[in-house]
Enzyme design. Structure first.
Site, PDB file in Angstrom:
ATOM      1  N   CYS A 115       0.808  -1.225   0.000  1.00  0.00           N
ATOM      2  CA  CYS A 115       0.000   0.000   0.000  1.00  0.00           C
ATOM      3  C   CYS A 115       0.840   1.274   0.000  1.00  0.00           C
ATOM      4  O   CYS A 115       0.336   2.348  -0.327  1.00  0.00           O
ATOM      5  CB  CYS A 115      -0.927   0.022   1.196  1.00  0.00           C
ATOM      6  SG  CYS A 115      -1.896  -1.470   1.303  1.00  0.00           S
ATOM      7  N   HIS A 262      -4.086   6.688   1.247  1.00  0.00           N
ATOM      8  CA  HIS A 262      -4.346   5.336   0.736  1.00  0.00           C
ATOM      9  C   HIS A 262      -5.792   4.982   1.056  1.00  0.00           C
ATOM     10  O   HIS A 262      -6.303   5.302   2.128  1.00  0.00           O
ATOM     11  CB  HIS A 262      -3.384   4.368   1.425  1.00  0.00           C
ATOM     12  CG  HIS A 262      -3.716   2.933   1.196  1.00  0.00           C
ATOM     13  ND1 HIS A 262      -3.998   2.438  -0.058  1.00  0.00           N
ATOM     14  CD2 HIS A 262      -3.829   1.877   2.051  1.00  0.00           C
ATOM     15  CE1 HIS A 262      -4.266   1.144   0.042  1.00  0.00           C
ATOM     16  NE2 HIS A 262      -4.167   0.788   1.316  1.00  0.00           N
ATOM     17  N   ASN A 292      -9.984  -1.170  -2.379  1.00  0.00           N
ATOM     18  CA  ASN A 292      -8.578  -0.921  -2.059  1.00  0.00           C
ATOM     19  C   ASN A 292      -7.715  -1.445  -3.205  1.00  0.00           C
ATOM     20  O   ASN A 292      -7.604  -2.655  -3.381  1.00  0.00           O
ATOM     21  CB  ASN A 292      -8.274  -1.656  -0.750  1.00  0.00           C
ATOM     22  CG  ASN A 292      -6.825  -1.557  -0.335  1.00  0.00           C
ATOM     23  OD1 ASN A 292      -5.989  -1.051  -1.066  1.00  0.00           O
ATOM     24  ND2 ASN A 292      -6.534  -2.059   0.854  1.00  0.00           N
TER      25      ASN A 292
HETATM   26  O1  UT7 Z   1      -4.633  -1.796   2.573  1.00  0.00           O
HETATM   27  C1  UT7 Z   1      -4.046  -2.809   3.276  1.00  0.00           C
HETATM   28  C2  UT7 Z   1      -4.086  -2.566   4.730  1.00  0.00           C
HETATM   29  N1  UT7 Z   1      -5.286  -3.110   5.284  1.00  0.00           N
HETATM   30  C3  UT7 Z   1      -6.111  -2.351   6.020  1.00  0.00           C
HETATM   31  O2  UT7 Z   1      -5.896  -1.175   6.202  1.00  0.00           O
HETATM   32  C4  UT7 Z   1      -7.317  -3.067   6.596  1.00  0.00           C
HETATM   33  C5  UT7 Z   1      -7.685  -2.500   7.932  1.00  0.00           C
HETATM   34  N2  UT7 Z   1      -8.808  -3.262   8.536  1.00  0.00           N
HETATM   35  C6  UT7 Z   1     -10.089  -3.113   8.113  1.00  0.00           C
HETATM   36  O3  UT7 Z   1     -10.380  -2.372   7.181  1.00  0.00           O
HETATM   37  C7  UT7 Z   1     -11.154  -3.857   8.888  1.00  0.00           C
HETATM   38  O4  UT7 Z   1     -10.581  -4.519   9.978  1.00  0.00           O
HETATM   39  C8  UT7 Z   1     -11.971  -4.901   8.023  1.00  0.00           C
HETATM   40  C9  UT7 Z   1     -12.858  -4.167   7.012  1.00  0.00           C
HETATM   41  C10 UT7 Z   1     -11.042  -5.848   7.288  1.00  0.00           C
HETATM   42  C11 UT7 Z   1     -12.877  -5.723   8.943  1.00  0.00           C
HETATM   43  O5  UT7 Z   1     -13.747  -4.856   9.657  1.00  0.00           O
HETATM   44  P1  UT7 Z   1     -13.886  -4.954  11.257  1.00  0.00           P
HETATM   45  O6  UT7 Z   1     -14.888  -3.946  11.612  1.00  0.00           O
HETATM   46  O7  UT7 Z   1     -12.510  -4.837  11.855  1.00  0.00           O
HETATM   47  O8  UT7 Z   1     -14.489  -6.396  11.455  1.00  0.00           O
HETATM   48  P2  UT7 Z   1     -13.877  -7.668  12.259  1.00  0.00           P
HETATM   49  O9  UT7 Z   1     -12.747  -8.277  11.500  1.00  0.00           O
HETATM   50  O10 UT7 Z   1     -13.669  -7.272  13.696  1.00  0.00           O
HETATM   51  O11 UT7 Z   1     -15.107  -8.668  12.176  1.00  0.00           O
HETATM   52  C12 UT7 Z   1     -16.379  -8.364  12.778  1.00  0.00           C
HETATM   53  C13 UT7 Z   1     -17.367  -9.440  12.383  1.00  0.00           C
HETATM   54  C14 UT7 Z   1     -16.828 -10.864  12.564  1.00  0.00           C
HETATM   55  O12 UT7 Z   1     -17.909 -11.691  12.963  1.00  0.00           O
HETATM   56  P3  UT7 Z   1     -18.108 -12.057  14.525  1.00  0.00           P
HETATM   57  O13 UT7 Z   1     -16.846 -12.779  14.926  1.00  0.00           O
HETATM   58  O14 UT7 Z   1     -18.292 -10.756  15.225  1.00  0.00           O
HETATM   59  O15 UT7 Z   1     -19.307 -12.943  14.494  1.00  0.00           O
HETATM   60  C15 UT7 Z   1     -16.412 -11.276  11.171  1.00  0.00           C
HETATM   61  O16 UT7 Z   1     -16.452 -12.688  10.988  1.00  0.00           O
HETATM   62  O17 UT7 Z   1     -17.674  -9.331  10.984  1.00  0.00           O
HETATM   63  C16 UT7 Z   1     -17.463 -10.596  10.333  1.00  0.00           C
HETATM   64  N3  UT7 Z   1     -17.031 -10.351   8.955  1.00  0.00           N
HETATM   65  C17 UT7 Z   1     -17.904 -10.192   7.950  1.00  0.00           C
HETATM   66  N4  UT7 Z   1     -19.234 -10.244   7.885  1.00  0.00           N
HETATM   67  C18 UT7 Z   1     -19.818 -10.037   6.702  1.00  0.00           C
HETATM   68  C19 UT7 Z   1     -15.771 -10.187   8.501  1.00  0.00           C
HETATM   69  N5  UT7 Z   1     -15.803  -9.937   7.174  1.00  0.00           N
HETATM   70  C20 UT7 Z   1     -17.113  -9.937   6.804  1.00  0.00           C
HETATM   71  C21 UT7 Z   1     -17.772  -9.735   5.578  1.00  0.00           C
HETATM   72  N6  UT7 Z   1     -19.125  -9.795   5.556  1.00  0.00           N
HETATM   73  N7  UT7 Z   1     -17.116  -9.476   4.433  1.00  0.00           N
END
Ligand code: UT7
Length: 337
Positions: A115, A262, A292
Site C-alpha cells: 500500500c 491510501h 482498495n
Molecule cells: O490496505 C491494506 C491494509 N489493510 C487495512 O488497512 C485493513 C484495515 N482493517 C479493516 O479495514 C477492517 O478490519 C476490516 C474491514 C477488514 C474488517 O472490519 P472490522 O470492523 O474490523 O471487522 P472484524 O474483522 O472485527 O469482524 C467483525 C465481524 C466478525 O464476525 P463475529 O466474529 O463478530 O461474528 C467477522 O467474521 O464481521 C465478520 N465479517 C464479515 N461479515 C460479513 C468479517 N468480514 C465480513 C464480511 N461480511 N465481508
C-alpha cells in the site's frame, strides 16, 4: 537544485464492475456490512477469461499519463513499478511494462511495498532526480488482486475490500527556485508485523515452491489479514507520519490543501480526519468506487482529485499518506508548480 514535478497522471480500471451484491452470491456477506464497515460499494475485477496482469493495467494508465505529459515512451529515462501482485513471480512487472511501451533498454525497477508502494516510488524518483541519475520518470502503481482472492466465506474479510486497478504519474526534474515538487517524505517499515497481511504461498523459501497437486483449499495460497490490528496501527501511525513530513517540510497542517490517503477503509480515513481535526472535504475518498487498489490507490485518488479540480493549481499542496502490508507506512507532501 532540481525539483521533482508531477507533469501528468493517468489511470485505468478493468471493465467488470463487481458490486457488493455480486459478492453476496459468492460468500456470506452483505451489501450493508461492507458499506457500513468499509464504505465500499463496488470494485473492478479483470476478466475471468484470458490473461491480464498488473503490467497490462499499468500500460493503459501509463499511456494516458504519457499522452497528457506530451511525452513519448522513449523520453523516459527510468520506470518505477509498484505492485504486490506482479504478473508473474519474475521478472518484475516494470520490465514487462517497459517492453509493452516499446522500449528495450530503459531501466525498470519494481517496488514491493504494497500500500505504500507509491510513496516509496515517489521518494525513489525524487532521489534519482536530485542525484542526476534520471530526469523523466514514469511511476506506476498497479494491482490485479481478484485472481488471488479467496472468494468463499472463509476469505470474506479480505476479499470484499480489494479491487483491481492502475495509475501512473510522469515526474520530471525541473530547475526552479520556487518551493515546489516533493517537499518531504517519510517512510517506515516493521517487518515484525509481516504476518498481519500476507500471502504465504507459493514461497521460494520452500524446497518445492509448488508442491504437487497444489490444494486449492489451503488458505496459505490466499491473502490473510489481521484487519483489526492493521486498522488500529493505521489510526495510530498515520497522524504521526503525517506530522513527520510536515515537520520536514517546515509546514503546518493548515497549509495542506488536500490529503490524498491510501484508500484502505473509509473509516480509517475518517478517523484520521477526526484525529487531525480536519473537515471531511480536506480528505479525498474514492474507495466507494474502487475498493482498495493497494499500490494504485494513492495515484488513482490523485488522478481523480486533479480531474475533479480538487487539487492541481500552481501552489496547491497535497499530502499523501498510507499504511499497509509489510507493515509499511509513510507520507509525502507535494506542491504543484
Ligand atoms: O490496505 C491494506 C491494509 N489493510 C487495512 O488497512 C485493513 C484495515 N482493517 C479493516 O479495514 C477492517 O478490519 C476490516 C474491514 C477488514 C474488517 O472490519 P472490522 O470492523 O474490523 O471487522 P472484524 O474483522 O472485527 O469482524 C467483525 C465481524 C466478525 O464476525 P463475529 O466474529 O463478530 O461474528 C467477522 O467474521 O464481521 C465478520 N465479517 C464479515 N461479515 C460479513 C468479517 N468480514 C465480513 C464480511 N461480511 N465481508
Amino acid at each position: 537544485m532540481k525539483k521533482s514535478i508531477i507533469r501528468s497522471t493517468g489511470m485505468f480500471v478493468p471493465p467488470n464492475v463487481i458490486t457488493n451484491h455480486d459478492l453476496e452470491d459468492m460468500m456470506e456477506t452483505s451489501d450493508e456490512w461492507i458499506k457500513q464497515r468499509t464504505g465500499i460499494e463496488q470494485r473492478y475485477w479483470i476478466d475471468r477469461e484470458g490473461e491480464t496482469g498488473a503490467s497490462d493495467l499499468g500500460l493503459k494508465a501509463s499511456e494516458m499519463a504519457l499522452e497528457k505529459a506530451g511525452w513519448g515512451s522513449r523520453d523516459l529515462d527510468f520506470i518505477i513499478f509498484a505492485t504486490l501482485s506482479p504478473d508473474i513471480m519474475f521478472p518484475g512487472s516494470g520490465c514487462l511494462l517497459q517492453a509493452k511501451l516499446g522500449l528495450d533498454s530503459t531501466p525498470a525497477l519494481d517496488i514491493r511495498q504494497q500500500c505504500t508502494g507509491f510513496l516509496y516510488g515517489l521518494a525513489t524518483a525524487d532521489a534519482y532526480i536530485k542525484s542526476g541519475l534520471a530526469n523523466k520518470i514514469l511511476l506506476v502503481g498497479a494491482e490485479v488482486h481478484s485472481s488471488g482472492l479467496d472468494k468463499t466465506t472463509r476469505g470474506r474479510d479480505v476479499t470484499v475490500i480489494f479491487g483491481d486497478g492502475a495509475a501512473a504519474v510522469c515526474i520530471e526534474g525541473v530547475k526552479t527556485d520556487e518551493k515546489a515538487g516533493l517537499l518531504a517524505s517519510s517512510l517506515h517499515a516493521d517487518g515484525n508485523l509481516a504476518q498481519a497481511l500476507m500471502t504465504e504461498l507459493p514461497a521460494s523459501k520452500l524446497p518445492l515452491r509448488l508442491p504437487e497437486g497444489v490444494p486449492t483449499n489451503d488458505v496459505r495460497y490466499y491473502p490473510v489479514m489481521d484487519g483489526p490490528a492493521i486498522f488500529k496501527k493505521a489510526i495510530r501511525m498515520l497522524p504521526k507520519v503525517i506530522n513527520e513530513s510536515l515537520k520536514k517540510a517546515k509546514m503546518e497542517l493548515g497549509e495542506i490543501d488536500l490529503i490524498v490517503p491510501h484508500q484502505a477503509n473509509m473509516r480509517i480515513n475518517q478517523a484520521l480526519g477526526q484525529f487531525l481535526k480536519l473537515d471531511d472535504n480536506k480528505i479525498f475518498h474514492n474507495i466507494q468506487k474502487y475498493g482498495n487498489t493497494t499500490a494504485a490507490s494513492i495515484p488513482l485518488a490523485l488522478h481523480e482529485a486533479i480531474d475533479q479540480e480538487r487539487i492541481g493549481k500552481p501552489g496547491d499542496v497535497v499530502l499523501f499518506a498510507g499504511l499497509g502490508a509489510g507493515l509499511t507506512w509513510g507520507s509525502a507532501i507535494y506542491k504543484f508548480l
